[in-house]
Design an enzyme around this catalytic site. Structure first.
Site, mmCIF file in Angstrom:
data_model
loop_
_atom_site.group_PDB
_atom_site.id
_atom_site.type_symbol
_atom_site.label_atom_id
_atom_site.label_comp_id
_atom_site.label_asym_id
_atom_site.label_seq_id
_atom_site.Cartn_x
_atom_site.Cartn_y
_atom_site.Cartn_z
ATOM 1 N N GLU A 119 0.839 -1.192 0.000
ATOM 2 C CA GLU A 119 0.000 0.000 0.000
ATOM 3 C C GLU A 119 0.879 1.249 0.000
ATOM 4 O O GLU A 119 1.807 1.352 0.778
ATOM 5 C CB GLU A 119 -0.866 -0.027 1.264
ATOM 6 C CG GLU A 119 -1.838 1.098 1.344
ATOM 7 C CD GLU A 119 -2.626 1.215 0.068
ATOM 8 O OE1 GLU A 119 -3.332 0.270 -0.284
ATOM 9 O OE2 GLU A 119 -2.520 2.262 -0.597
ATOM 10 N N CYS A 138 3.733 5.308 9.605
ATOM 11 C CA CYS A 138 4.486 4.543 8.596
ATOM 12 C C CYS A 138 5.996 4.774 8.638
ATOM 13 O O CYS A 138 6.744 3.845 8.924
ATOM 14 C CB CYS A 138 3.963 4.870 7.207
ATOM 15 S SG CYS A 138 2.350 4.135 6.918
HETATM 16 C C1 UDX Z 1 3.738 7.594 3.940
HETATM 17 C C2 UDX Z 1 4.044 7.353 2.452
HETATM 18 O O1 UDX Z 1 4.142 8.606 1.781
HETATM 19 C C3 UDX Z 1 2.967 6.484 1.843
HETATM 20 O O2 UDX Z 1 3.295 6.188 0.479
HETATM 21 C C4 UDX Z 1 2.863 5.187 2.638
HETATM 22 O O3 UDX Z 1 1.842 4.338 2.134
HETATM 23 C C5 UDX Z 1 2.609 5.480 4.105
HETATM 24 O O4 UDX Z 1 3.625 6.348 4.606
HETATM 25 P P1 UDX Z 1 2.080 9.155 5.331
HETATM 26 O O5 UDX Z 1 2.837 8.694 6.521
HETATM 27 O O6 UDX Z 1 0.595 9.131 5.366
HETATM 28 O O7 UDX Z 1 2.521 8.320 4.039
HETATM 29 O O8 UDX Z 1 2.478 10.689 5.046
HETATM 30 P P2 UDX Z 1 3.544 11.490 4.160
HETATM 31 O O9 UDX Z 1 2.819 12.515 3.397
HETATM 32 O O10 UDX Z 1 4.421 10.603 3.404
HETATM 33 O O11 UDX Z 1 4.368 12.251 5.310
HETATM 34 C C6 UDX Z 1 5.079 11.542 6.303
HETATM 35 C C7 UDX Z 1 5.753 12.493 7.242
HETATM 36 O O12 UDX Z 1 6.852 13.142 6.613
HETATM 37 C C8 UDX Z 1 4.860 13.631 7.774
HETATM 38 O O13 UDX Z 1 5.126 13.834 9.142
HETATM 39 C C9 UDX Z 1 5.293 14.826 6.947
HETATM 40 O O14 UDX Z 1 5.053 16.035 7.615
HETATM 41 C C10 UDX Z 1 6.774 14.550 6.796
HETATM 42 N N1 UDX Z 1 7.389 15.199 5.621
HETATM 43 C C11 UDX Z 1 6.960 14.890 4.366
HETATM 44 C C12 UDX Z 1 8.442 16.084 5.805
HETATM 45 O O15 UDX Z 1 8.863 16.346 6.942
HETATM 46 N N2 UDX Z 1 9.039 16.638 4.697
HETATM 47 C C13 UDX Z 1 8.644 16.356 3.441
HETATM 48 O O16 UDX Z 1 9.236 16.880 2.496
HETATM 49 C C14 UDX Z 1 7.557 15.451 3.256
#
Ligand code: UDX
Length: 450
Positions: A152, A279
Protein backbone atom coordinates in the site's frame (compact mmCIF):
# COMPACT_ATOMS: atom_id res chain seq x y z
CA UNK A 1 -12.64 -10.98 -12.61
CA UNK A 2 -16.29 -10.04 -12.96
CA UNK A 3 -17.24 -6.81 -11.28
CA UNK A 4 -19.59 -8.79 -9.02
CA UNK A 5 -16.70 -10.42 -7.17
CA UNK A 6 -16.83 -10.35 -3.43
CA UNK A 7 -13.98 -8.82 -1.46
CA UNK A 8 -13.18 -9.03 2.22
CA UNK A 9 -10.89 -6.48 3.85
CA UNK A 10 -9.48 -7.60 7.18
CA UNK A 11 -8.93 -4.60 9.46
CA UNK A 12 -10.62 -1.20 9.20
CA UNK A 13 -7.61 1.00 9.92
CA UNK A 14 -6.31 3.85 7.78
CA UNK A 15 -5.55 1.52 4.88
CA UNK A 16 -8.30 -1.07 5.28
CA UNK A 17 -11.24 1.29 5.63
CA UNK A 18 -10.24 3.44 2.65
CA UNK A 19 -9.58 0.35 0.53
CA UNK A 20 -12.92 -1.24 1.46
CA UNK A 21 -14.95 1.94 0.99
CA UNK A 22 -13.43 2.60 -2.43
CA UNK A 23 -13.81 -0.94 -3.82
CA UNK A 24 -17.43 -0.83 -2.59
CA UNK A 25 -17.97 2.08 -5.00
CA UNK A 26 -16.43 0.16 -7.89
CA UNK A 27 -19.06 -2.57 -8.23
CA UNK A 28 -17.82 -4.99 -5.57
CA UNK A 29 -19.58 -6.29 -2.51
CA UNK A 30 -17.04 -5.57 0.20
CA UNK A 31 -17.01 -6.93 3.71
CA UNK A 32 -14.81 -4.98 6.09
CA UNK A 33 -13.92 -6.90 9.22
CA UNK A 34 -13.28 -4.88 12.36
CA UNK A 35 -13.16 -6.53 15.80
CA UNK A 36 -13.43 -3.30 17.82
CA UNK A 37 -17.15 -2.88 18.60
CA UNK A 38 -17.11 0.88 18.99
CA UNK A 39 -15.30 1.38 15.69
CA UNK A 40 -17.54 -1.12 13.95
CA UNK A 41 -20.68 0.66 15.17
CA UNK A 42 -19.37 3.98 13.87
CA UNK A 43 -18.70 2.48 10.43
CA UNK A 44 -22.16 0.88 10.40
CA UNK A 45 -23.59 4.36 10.92
CA UNK A 46 -21.86 5.43 7.71
CA UNK A 47 -18.86 7.22 9.19
CA UNK A 48 -15.19 6.72 9.86
CA UNK A 49 -13.87 6.65 13.43
CA UNK A 50 -10.87 8.77 12.37
CA UNK A 51 -10.69 11.85 10.21
CA UNK A 52 -9.66 11.34 6.60
CA UNK A 53 -10.66 13.77 3.88
CA UNK A 54 -13.58 12.49 1.77
CA UNK A 55 -13.82 9.11 3.48
CA UNK A 56 -17.13 9.63 5.30
CA UNK A 57 -19.03 10.30 2.09
CA UNK A 58 -17.92 7.06 0.42
CA UNK A 59 -18.57 5.03 3.56
CA UNK A 60 -22.05 6.53 3.88
CA UNK A 61 -22.89 5.69 0.29
CA UNK A 62 -21.53 2.16 0.62
CA UNK A 63 -23.59 1.51 3.74
CA UNK A 64 -26.76 2.95 2.20
CA UNK A 65 -26.40 0.94 -1.02
CA UNK A 66 -25.44 -2.23 0.85
CA UNK A 67 -22.19 -2.68 -1.07
CA UNK A 68 -20.06 -1.99 2.03
CA UNK A 69 -20.71 -4.56 4.73
CA UNK A 70 -19.03 -3.94 8.09
CA UNK A 71 -18.80 -7.00 10.33
CA UNK A 72 -16.71 -8.44 13.12
CA UNK A 73 -17.09 -11.95 11.73
CA UNK A 74 -14.62 -13.82 9.54
CA UNK A 75 -17.24 -16.59 9.20
CA UNK A 76 -19.75 -14.20 7.68
CA UNK A 77 -17.35 -12.64 5.19
CA UNK A 78 -14.33 -14.72 4.26
CA UNK A 79 -16.05 -17.86 2.86
CA UNK A 80 -17.99 -15.77 0.31
CA UNK A 81 -14.95 -13.86 -0.94
CA UNK A 82 -12.85 -14.14 -4.08
CA UNK A 83 -10.16 -11.81 -2.77
CA UNK A 84 -9.24 -11.24 0.87
CA UNK A 85 -7.11 -8.15 1.53
CA UNK A 86 -5.23 -8.27 4.81
CA UNK A 87 -4.90 -4.76 6.26
CA UNK A 88 -4.37 -5.61 9.90
CA UNK A 89 -2.04 -3.61 12.12
CA UNK A 90 1.68 -4.24 12.45
CA UNK A 91 2.70 -2.39 15.62
CA UNK A 92 6.41 -2.19 16.33
CA UNK A 93 8.10 -4.21 19.04
CA UNK A 94 10.20 -2.36 21.61
CA UNK A 95 13.35 -3.37 19.65
CA UNK A 96 12.03 -1.71 16.46
CA UNK A 97 11.11 -4.93 14.66
CA UNK A 98 7.55 -5.42 13.36
CA UNK A 99 5.09 -7.28 15.53
CA UNK A 100 3.44 -9.69 13.09
CA UNK A 101 1.05 -11.36 15.52
CA UNK A 102 -2.05 -9.86 13.87
CA UNK A 103 -0.73 -10.62 10.38
CA UNK A 104 -0.27 -14.33 11.15
CA UNK A 105 -3.45 -14.61 13.24
CA UNK A 106 -5.52 -13.09 10.43
CA UNK A 107 -3.97 -15.38 7.82
CA UNK A 108 -4.49 -18.48 9.97
CA UNK A 109 -8.11 -17.66 10.80
CA UNK A 110 -8.96 -16.75 7.21
CA UNK A 111 -7.23 -19.82 5.77
CA UNK A 112 -9.63 -22.12 7.60
CA UNK A 113 -12.58 -20.35 5.97
CA UNK A 114 -11.48 -19.42 2.45
CA UNK A 115 -12.94 -21.37 -0.47
CA UNK A 116 -10.41 -23.00 -2.86
CA UNK A 117 -8.89 -20.56 -5.32
CA UNK A 118 -9.34 -17.50 -3.13
CA UNK A 119 -6.60 -14.89 -3.46
CA UNK A 120 -5.12 -13.70 -0.18
CA UNK A 121 -3.56 -10.28 -0.79
CA UNK A 122 -1.31 -8.82 1.88
CA UNK A 123 -1.53 -5.05 2.16
CA UNK A 124 -0.07 -4.74 5.66
CA UNK A 125 3.57 -3.70 5.58
CA UNK A 126 5.63 -6.76 6.47
CA UNK A 127 9.37 -7.51 6.44
CA UNK A 128 10.67 -9.20 3.30
CA UNK A 129 10.28 -12.97 3.68
CA UNK A 130 7.00 -12.84 5.64
CA UNK A 131 4.88 -13.84 2.64
CA UNK A 132 6.92 -17.01 2.12
CA UNK A 133 6.26 -17.95 5.74
CA UNK A 134 2.54 -17.42 5.28
CA UNK A 135 2.61 -19.50 2.10
CA UNK A 136 4.22 -22.30 4.09
CA UNK A 137 1.55 -21.90 6.73
CA UNK A 138 -1.15 -22.28 4.05
CA UNK A 139 0.66 -25.31 2.58
CA UNK A 140 0.81 -26.89 6.06
CA UNK A 141 -2.95 -26.39 6.40
CA UNK A 142 -3.44 -28.03 2.97
CA UNK A 143 -5.54 -25.13 1.66
CA UNK A 144 -5.66 -24.07 -1.98
CA UNK A 145 -5.09 -20.33 -1.56
CA UNK A 146 -2.98 -18.03 -3.70
CA UNK A 147 -0.94 -15.58 -1.67
CA UNK A 148 0.17 -12.25 -3.14
CA UNK A 149 1.79 -9.13 -1.74
CA UNK A 150 0.00 -5.92 -2.74
CA UNK A 151 1.84 -3.17 -0.88
CA UNK A 152 0.00 0.00 0.00
CA UNK A 153 1.35 3.42 -0.92
CA UNK A 154 -1.50 5.67 0.19
CA UNK A 155 -0.75 8.66 2.41
CA UNK A 156 -3.01 9.73 5.23
CA UNK A 157 -4.90 12.90 4.44
CA UNK A 158 -4.86 12.04 0.73
CA UNK A 159 -5.70 8.35 1.07
CA UNK A 160 -8.62 8.43 -1.37
CA UNK A 161 -6.88 10.40 -4.08
CA UNK A 162 -3.73 8.27 -3.72
CA UNK A 163 -5.72 5.04 -4.09
CA UNK A 164 -7.82 6.25 -7.00
CA UNK A 165 -5.06 8.08 -8.88
CA UNK A 166 -2.13 5.84 -8.08
CA UNK A 167 1.36 6.06 -9.52
CA UNK A 168 1.62 2.29 -9.48
CA UNK A 169 -0.10 -0.83 -8.25
CA UNK A 170 2.43 -3.49 -7.28
CA UNK A 171 1.37 -7.13 -6.99
CA UNK A 172 3.93 -9.83 -6.28
CA UNK A 173 3.46 -13.56 -6.08
CA UNK A 174 3.95 -16.94 -7.72
CA UNK A 175 0.56 -17.34 -9.39
CA UNK A 176 0.04 -15.12 -12.41
CA UNK A 177 -3.71 -15.80 -12.26
CA UNK A 178 -3.80 -14.46 -8.69
CA UNK A 179 -1.76 -11.41 -9.66
CA UNK A 180 -4.13 -10.77 -12.57
CA UNK A 181 -7.18 -11.10 -10.30
CA UNK A 182 -5.91 -8.38 -8.02
CA UNK A 183 -4.82 -6.15 -10.90
CA UNK A 184 -8.26 -6.59 -12.52
CA UNK A 185 -9.91 -5.42 -9.30
CA UNK A 186 -7.80 -2.25 -9.44
CA UNK A 187 -8.70 -1.79 -13.13
CA UNK A 188 -12.37 -1.84 -12.10
CA UNK A 189 -11.57 0.78 -9.49
CA UNK A 190 -9.76 2.80 -12.13
CA UNK A 191 -12.83 2.65 -14.40
CA UNK A 192 -14.95 4.20 -11.64
CA UNK A 193 -12.45 6.64 -10.24
CA UNK A 194 -13.63 9.93 -11.68
CA UNK A 195 -17.12 9.23 -10.41
CA UNK A 196 -15.85 8.21 -6.95
CA UNK A 197 -13.59 11.26 -6.78
CA UNK A 198 -16.64 13.38 -7.50
CA UNK A 199 -18.62 11.75 -4.66
CA UNK A 200 -15.73 12.14 -2.21
CA UNK A 201 -14.89 15.62 -3.48
CA UNK A 202 -11.23 14.75 -3.91
CA UNK A 203 -9.33 16.36 -6.76
CA UNK A 204 -8.88 14.39 -9.95
CA UNK A 205 -5.13 13.91 -10.26
CA UNK A 206 -2.64 13.09 -12.96
CA UNK A 207 -1.18 9.67 -12.32
CA UNK A 208 1.35 7.23 -13.64
CA UNK A 209 -1.07 4.33 -13.86
CA UNK A 210 1.43 1.56 -13.86
CA UNK A 211 0.62 -2.02 -12.97
CA UNK A 212 3.74 -3.82 -11.86
CA UNK A 213 3.87 -7.58 -11.35
CA UNK A 214 6.86 -8.89 -9.41
CA UNK A 215 8.05 -11.80 -7.32
CA UNK A 216 6.67 -12.03 -3.81
CA UNK A 217 9.86 -10.95 -2.03
CA UNK A 218 10.43 -8.04 -4.40
CA UNK A 219 6.93 -6.69 -3.76
CA UNK A 220 7.51 -6.82 -0.02
CA UNK A 221 10.82 -5.04 -0.39
CA UNK A 222 9.39 -2.40 -2.77
CA UNK A 223 7.06 -1.12 -0.08
CA UNK A 224 9.61 -0.63 2.67
CA UNK A 225 12.23 0.63 0.23
CA UNK A 226 9.88 3.34 -1.04
CA UNK A 227 9.12 4.60 2.45
CA UNK A 228 12.73 4.31 3.58
CA UNK A 229 13.91 6.33 0.60
CA UNK A 230 11.36 9.08 1.26
CA UNK A 231 12.37 9.15 4.94
CA UNK A 232 15.98 9.35 3.81
CA UNK A 233 15.18 12.36 1.61
CA UNK A 234 13.53 14.16 4.54
CA UNK A 235 16.41 13.46 6.92
CA UNK A 236 18.87 14.52 4.25
CA UNK A 237 17.01 17.80 3.81
CA UNK A 238 16.99 18.27 7.59
CA UNK A 239 20.72 17.68 7.89
CA UNK A 240 21.33 20.27 5.16
CA UNK A 241 18.96 22.59 7.05
CA UNK A 242 21.17 22.28 10.14
CA UNK A 243 24.15 23.29 8.01
CA UNK A 244 22.18 26.15 6.44
CA UNK A 245 21.37 27.41 9.95
CA UNK A 246 25.07 27.63 10.74
CA UNK A 247 26.19 28.83 7.29
CA UNK A 248 23.49 31.48 6.95
CA UNK A 249 21.91 29.93 3.85
CA UNK A 250 18.24 29.24 3.17
CA UNK A 251 17.38 25.54 2.89
CA UNK A 252 14.25 26.31 0.85
CA UNK A 253 16.28 28.12 -1.80
CA UNK A 254 18.77 25.27 -1.72
CA UNK A 255 16.18 22.51 -2.09
CA UNK A 256 14.19 24.39 -4.75
CA UNK A 257 17.28 24.51 -6.91
CA UNK A 258 18.54 21.03 -6.01
CA UNK A 259 15.08 19.57 -6.61
CA UNK A 260 14.83 21.28 -10.00
CA UNK A 261 17.25 18.63 -11.22
CA UNK A 262 14.80 16.06 -12.56
CA UNK A 263 17.10 13.25 -11.47
CA UNK A 264 16.57 14.37 -7.87
CA UNK A 265 13.06 15.88 -7.76
CA UNK A 266 11.73 18.43 -5.28
CA UNK A 267 9.30 16.25 -3.32
CA UNK A 268 10.07 15.09 0.22
CA UNK A 269 12.90 17.60 0.55
CA UNK A 270 10.94 19.90 2.84
CA UNK A 271 13.03 20.48 5.92
CA UNK A 272 11.29 21.02 9.23
CA UNK A 273 10.42 19.18 12.40
CA UNK A 274 10.92 15.78 10.79
CA UNK A 275 8.62 12.93 9.83
CA UNK A 276 6.05 11.27 12.07
CA UNK A 277 3.03 9.06 11.57
CA UNK A 278 2.25 5.40 11.55
CA UNK A 279 4.49 4.54 8.60
CA UNK A 280 7.88 6.20 8.19
CA UNK A 281 9.17 5.78 11.76
CA UNK A 282 7.93 2.18 11.91
CA UNK A 283 8.96 1.21 8.40
CA UNK A 284 12.47 2.57 8.87
CA UNK A 285 13.01 0.71 12.15
CA UNK A 286 11.34 -2.39 10.67
CA UNK A 287 13.67 -2.30 7.66
CA UNK A 288 16.73 -1.86 9.85
CA UNK A 289 15.81 -4.82 12.02
CA UNK A 290 14.72 -7.12 9.18
CA UNK A 291 17.94 -6.34 7.28
CA UNK A 292 19.93 -7.24 10.40
CA UNK A 293 18.22 -10.63 10.41
CA UNK A 294 19.68 -11.16 6.93
CA UNK A 295 23.08 -10.00 8.26
CA UNK A 296 22.93 -6.60 6.54
CA UNK A 297 23.52 -3.44 8.57
CA UNK A 298 21.71 -0.55 6.88
CA UNK A 299 23.82 2.18 8.48
CA UNK A 300 22.38 4.80 6.18
CA UNK A 301 18.91 4.18 7.64
CA UNK A 302 20.24 4.34 11.20
CA UNK A 303 21.58 7.79 10.37
CA UNK A 304 18.24 8.90 8.90
CA UNK A 305 16.38 7.64 11.96
CA UNK A 306 18.76 9.28 14.47
CA UNK A 307 18.59 12.59 12.68
CA UNK A 308 14.79 12.45 12.63
CA UNK A 309 14.63 11.68 16.34
CA UNK A 310 16.78 14.74 17.02
CA UNK A 311 14.63 17.24 15.12
CA UNK A 312 12.05 18.21 17.80
CA UNK A 313 14.90 18.79 20.28
CA UNK A 314 16.92 20.69 17.68
CA UNK A 315 13.97 23.04 17.16
CA UNK A 316 13.42 23.65 20.88
CA UNK A 317 17.18 24.34 21.26
CA UNK A 318 17.15 26.74 18.32
CA UNK A 319 14.18 28.55 19.81
CA UNK A 320 15.97 28.80 23.13
CA UNK A 321 19.09 30.22 21.41
CA UNK A 322 17.08 32.83 19.52
CA UNK A 323 15.22 33.75 22.68
CA UNK A 324 18.48 34.25 24.52
CA UNK A 325 16.84 33.44 27.83
CA UNK A 326 15.11 30.54 29.56
CA UNK A 327 11.80 29.22 28.27
CA UNK A 328 10.69 28.98 31.88
CA UNK A 329 7.28 30.64 32.30
CA UNK A 330 7.07 31.67 28.64
CA UNK A 331 3.68 31.09 27.06
CA UNK A 332 4.14 29.04 23.87
CA UNK A 333 1.29 28.27 21.49
CA UNK A 334 1.96 25.08 19.51
CA UNK A 335 -0.26 25.10 16.42
CA UNK A 336 -0.77 21.62 14.97
CA UNK A 337 -0.68 18.25 16.71
CA UNK A 338 -1.50 15.86 13.86
CA UNK A 339 1.67 14.40 12.29
CA UNK A 340 0.61 16.08 9.04
CA UNK A 341 -2.37 18.03 7.73
CA UNK A 342 -5.54 16.28 6.59
CA UNK A 343 -5.58 13.66 9.34
CA UNK A 344 -6.33 13.35 13.04
CA UNK A 345 -3.46 10.87 13.46
CA UNK A 346 -0.94 11.82 16.13
CA UNK A 347 1.24 8.71 16.10
CA UNK A 348 4.91 9.73 16.51
CA UNK A 349 3.78 13.30 15.95
CA UNK A 350 6.58 15.90 16.02
CA UNK A 351 4.03 18.53 17.16
CA UNK A 352 3.25 16.50 20.26
CA UNK A 353 6.96 15.82 20.86
CA UNK A 354 7.80 19.55 20.64
CA UNK A 355 4.90 20.53 22.92
CA UNK A 356 6.12 18.04 25.54
CA UNK A 357 9.75 19.18 25.24
CA UNK A 358 8.72 22.81 25.66
CA UNK A 359 6.68 21.91 28.72
CA UNK A 360 9.68 20.02 30.16
CA UNK A 361 11.74 23.15 29.59
CA UNK A 362 9.31 25.04 31.84
CA UNK A 363 7.23 26.78 29.19
CA UNK A 364 3.51 27.24 29.65
CA UNK A 365 2.28 25.35 26.59
CA UNK A 366 -1.08 25.72 24.92
CA UNK A 367 -1.83 23.70 21.79
CA UNK A 368 -4.34 23.82 19.00
CA UNK A 369 -5.26 21.36 16.26
CA UNK A 370 -8.46 21.45 14.18
CA UNK A 371 -8.92 17.64 14.11
CA UNK A 372 -6.50 15.89 16.47
CA UNK A 373 -7.40 17.30 19.90
CA UNK A 374 -9.02 14.14 21.22
CA UNK A 375 -6.39 11.79 19.79
CA UNK A 376 -3.53 13.92 21.10
CA UNK A 377 -4.86 14.27 24.64
CA UNK A 378 -3.37 11.05 26.08
CA UNK A 379 0.09 11.84 24.62
CA UNK A 380 0.40 15.39 25.96
CA UNK A 381 1.98 16.09 29.34
CA UNK A 382 -0.42 17.00 32.14
CA UNK A 383 0.19 20.73 32.26
CA UNK A 384 -0.34 21.26 28.55
CA UNK A 385 -3.59 22.96 27.65
CA UNK A 386 -5.59 22.44 24.47
CA UNK A 387 -7.37 25.43 22.98
CA UNK A 388 -10.68 25.10 21.12
CA UNK A 389 -9.75 27.73 18.57
CA UNK A 390 -6.60 29.02 16.96
CA UNK A 391 -7.39 32.53 18.26
CA UNK A 392 -7.60 31.46 21.89
CA UNK A 393 -4.33 29.51 21.53
CA UNK A 394 -2.33 32.50 20.34
CA UNK A 395 -3.93 35.04 22.68
CA UNK A 396 -1.14 36.49 24.84
CA UNK A 397 1.42 33.96 23.62
CA UNK A 398 5.07 34.97 23.89
CA UNK A 399 5.97 32.52 21.15
CA UNK A 400 3.94 30.79 18.43
CA UNK A 401 5.31 27.54 17.04
CA UNK A 402 3.83 26.14 13.82
CA UNK A 403 3.97 22.35 13.82
CA UNK A 404 1.43 21.08 11.23
CA UNK A 405 0.68 22.53 7.82
CA UNK A 406 -3.12 22.84 8.17
CA UNK A 407 -4.29 25.59 5.80
CA UNK A 408 -5.95 27.55 8.60
CA UNK A 409 -2.58 27.60 10.37
CA UNK A 410 -0.30 28.55 7.50
CA UNK A 411 -2.84 31.02 6.11
CA UNK A 412 -3.45 32.72 9.48
CA UNK A 413 -2.78 36.43 8.87
CA UNK A 414 0.49 37.66 10.36
CA UNK A 415 -1.09 40.96 11.34
CA UNK A 416 -3.62 39.13 13.52
CA UNK A 417 -0.85 37.03 15.03
CA UNK A 418 1.10 40.15 15.92
CA UNK A 419 -2.01 41.77 17.35
CA UNK A 420 -3.04 38.87 19.57
CA UNK A 421 0.37 37.70 20.79
CA UNK A 422 2.09 39.41 23.64
CA UNK A 423 5.53 38.42 22.32
CA UNK A 424 6.77 38.51 18.74
CA UNK A 425 8.53 35.21 17.97
CA UNK A 426 7.01 33.06 15.26
CA UNK A 427 8.85 29.73 14.95
CA UNK A 428 7.82 28.00 11.74
CA UNK A 429 8.84 24.37 12.33
CA UNK A 430 7.31 23.33 9.01
CA UNK A 431 8.88 26.04 6.86
CA UNK A 432 5.51 26.79 5.26
CA UNK A 433 4.57 30.23 6.56
CA UNK A 434 5.16 33.37 4.52
CA UNK A 435 8.31 34.70 6.20
CA UNK A 436 8.09 38.12 4.53
CA UNK A 437 4.51 38.62 5.64
CA UNK A 438 5.53 37.73 9.20
CA UNK A 439 8.42 40.19 9.14
CA UNK A 440 6.24 42.94 7.69
CA UNK A 441 3.85 42.46 10.61
CA UNK A 442 6.74 43.03 12.99
CA UNK A 443 7.21 39.39 13.98
CA UNK A 444 10.57 37.71 14.41
CA UNK A 445 10.32 34.84 11.95
CA UNK A 446 12.43 31.74 12.61
CA UNK A 447 12.40 28.71 10.32
CA UNK A 448 14.38 25.48 10.13
CA UNK A 449 17.48 26.00 8.01
CA UNK A 450 16.54 29.57 7.13
C1 UDX B 1 3.74 7.59 3.94
C2 UDX B 1 4.04 7.35 2.45
O1 UDX B 1 4.14 8.61 1.78
C3 UDX B 1 2.97 6.48 1.84
O2 UDX B 1 3.30 6.19 0.48
C4 UDX B 1 2.86 5.19 2.64
O3 UDX B 1 1.84 4.34 2.13
C5 UDX B 1 2.61 5.48 4.11
O4 UDX B 1 3.62 6.35 4.61
P1 UDX B 1 2.08 9.15 5.33
O5 UDX B 1 2.84 8.69 6.52
O6 UDX B 1 0.59 9.13 5.37
O7 UDX B 1 2.52 8.32 4.04
O8 UDX B 1 2.48 10.69 5.05
P2 UDX B 1 3.54 11.49 4.16
O9 UDX B 1 2.82 12.52 3.40
O10 UDX B 1 4.42 10.60 3.40
O11 UDX B 1 4.37 12.25 5.31
C6 UDX B 1 5.08 11.54 6.30
C7 UDX B 1 5.75 12.49 7.24
O12 UDX B 1 6.85 13.14 6.61
C8 UDX B 1 4.86 13.63 7.77
O13 UDX B 1 5.13 13.83 9.14
C9 UDX B 1 5.29 14.83 6.95
O14 UDX B 1 5.05 16.04 7.62
C10 UDX B 1 6.77 14.55 6.80
N1 UDX B 1 7.39 15.20 5.62
C11 UDX B 1 6.96 14.89 4.37
C12 UDX B 1 8.44 16.08 5.81
O15 UDX B 1 8.86 16.35 6.94
N2 UDX B 1 9.04 16.64 4.70
C13 UDX B 1 8.64 16.36 3.44
O16 UDX B 1 9.24 16.88 2.50
C14 UDX B 1 7.56 15.45 3.26
Amino acid sequence: MQSKSVITVLGAGYVGLATAALFAQAGFRVYVVEPNKERLDTIKQGRSFFYEEGLDSVIELGIKSGSLLPTDSYEESVPKSDIVFSCVGTPDNPDGSSNLTYVFDAAKTAAKLMKPGTVYAQKSTVPVGTGSQIQQLFAGMCVDIDYVSNPEFLREGTALADTLFFDRVVVGGESSAAIDAVIDAYRDLEDHRDHIAHIARVPVAVQGDQYIATTLNSAELIKVTSNAFLALKISFANSIAMLADKANADVIEVMDAVGADRRIGRSFLNAGRGYGGGCFPKDVSGLISSALEYGVDLEIMHAAQNLNNQMPGYIVDKLQDELGESLNGKRVAVLGLAFKAGTSDVRKSPGVAMANKLSYAGAEVITYDPEAREEAAPDLLNHILQAETIDSAIENADIVLLATEWRQIIDYPATLLAEKMSGSILFDAINQYDALEAQRAGLTYIGVGR
